[in-house]
Design an enzyme around this catalytic site. Sequence first.
Site, PDB file in Angstrom:
ATOM      1  N   ASP A   1       8.453 -18.530 -45.091  1.00 27.86           N
ATOM      2  CA  ASP A   1       8.307 -17.679 -43.915  1.00 27.86           C
ATOM      3  C   ASP A   1       6.832 -17.470 -43.609  1.00 27.86           C
ATOM      4  O   ASP A   1       6.091 -16.914 -44.418  1.00 27.86           O
ATOM      5  CB  ASP A   1       8.978 -16.327 -44.169  1.00 27.86           C
TER       6      ASP A   1
ATOM      7  N   TYR B   1      -0.455 -14.936 -39.196  1.00 27.89           N
ATOM      8  CA  TYR B   1      -0.937 -15.106 -40.566  1.00 27.89           C
ATOM      9  C   TYR B   1      -2.074 -16.116 -40.662  1.00 27.89           C
ATOM     10  O   TYR B   1      -2.786 -16.160 -41.651  1.00 27.89           O
ATOM     11  CB  TYR B   1       0.202 -15.556 -41.492  1.00 27.89           C
TER      12      TYR B   1
ATOM     13  N   HIS C   1       7.720 -11.521 -33.286  1.00 28.39           N
ATOM     14  CA  HIS C   1       7.198 -10.792 -34.435  1.00 28.39           C
ATOM     15  C   HIS C   1       7.387  -9.276 -34.304  1.00 28.39           C
ATOM     16  O   HIS C   1       7.781  -8.612 -35.263  1.00 28.39           O
ATOM     17  CB  HIS C   1       5.716 -11.127 -34.617  1.00 28.39           C
TER      18      HIS C   1
END
Length: 273
Positions: free
Chosen positions: A46, A51, A108
């Site tokens: 994931d 990120y 998100h």
Amino acid sequence: MTTISALPLLDGTSIPALGLGVYKVDDTTARNSVTTALEAGYRLVDTASFYRNERGVGRALKDSGVLRDDVYVTTKLWNDAHGRGKTRRAFKDSVKRLNTAPDLYLIHWPCPARGLYAETWRALVELRDDGRVRSIGVSNFQRHHLETIIEDSGEVPVLNQIELHPYLQQRELRAFHAEHRIVTQAWSPLGRGAVLADETIVAIAAAHRVSPAQVILRWHLDLGVAVIPKSVTPDRIRANLDVNGFALTPDDHDRIAALDRGARVGSHPDEVK
């Protein structure tokens, strides 16, 4: 090699119940962690555009020797890419960085102040219908966010990834998920480490001769919750997968259920902009 169970998704596919999260690690560290995880037997990774390690994840997938079809990859759309056009561009950019299409694409955060999450969800439906991605879902959506997109589009997300751990058990939201066949997936399942020292968890771990982390991950799986613990330490990556050799008792579950205090370690979804 540890066998990982799979949870069925309402679109007819399935997702491994336990995987590796790579939040707050750079490309190189993500590449190393994913490589270790795949060698240990993980089959779910994931990541997210936020990120900034999709390239590292993609390199690990390519170099692992594991068939791409045997690894489930999730990535997520960041807040600044809400809206149909931006969503489509952001998805294309994630595919380029990963060097593969994800199996599951998530929004998100709903970012309700932007007022675009329903439009963004419809864009994900388009991507799925165009054959660009197999499954679509959301992350950090509360019940009212879910109700809005379902009513607006007629489409139900296959999964909602939410903060969930013994101190924040989200029972009402999980019940809504179950009613609509939405898989619950837990981020920060260890409460960013805050729950590991809880005396109840420590005592249960000692009784079973396992680690507190293993107890918490077993608890999630027993609830039918998918879980994506993050670690960059090889020994912990392997240990987090080793949760099938013991069983929590009904009393263990009752004691953990009593730990719920509604305490978040992350942001409230209504406040994220």
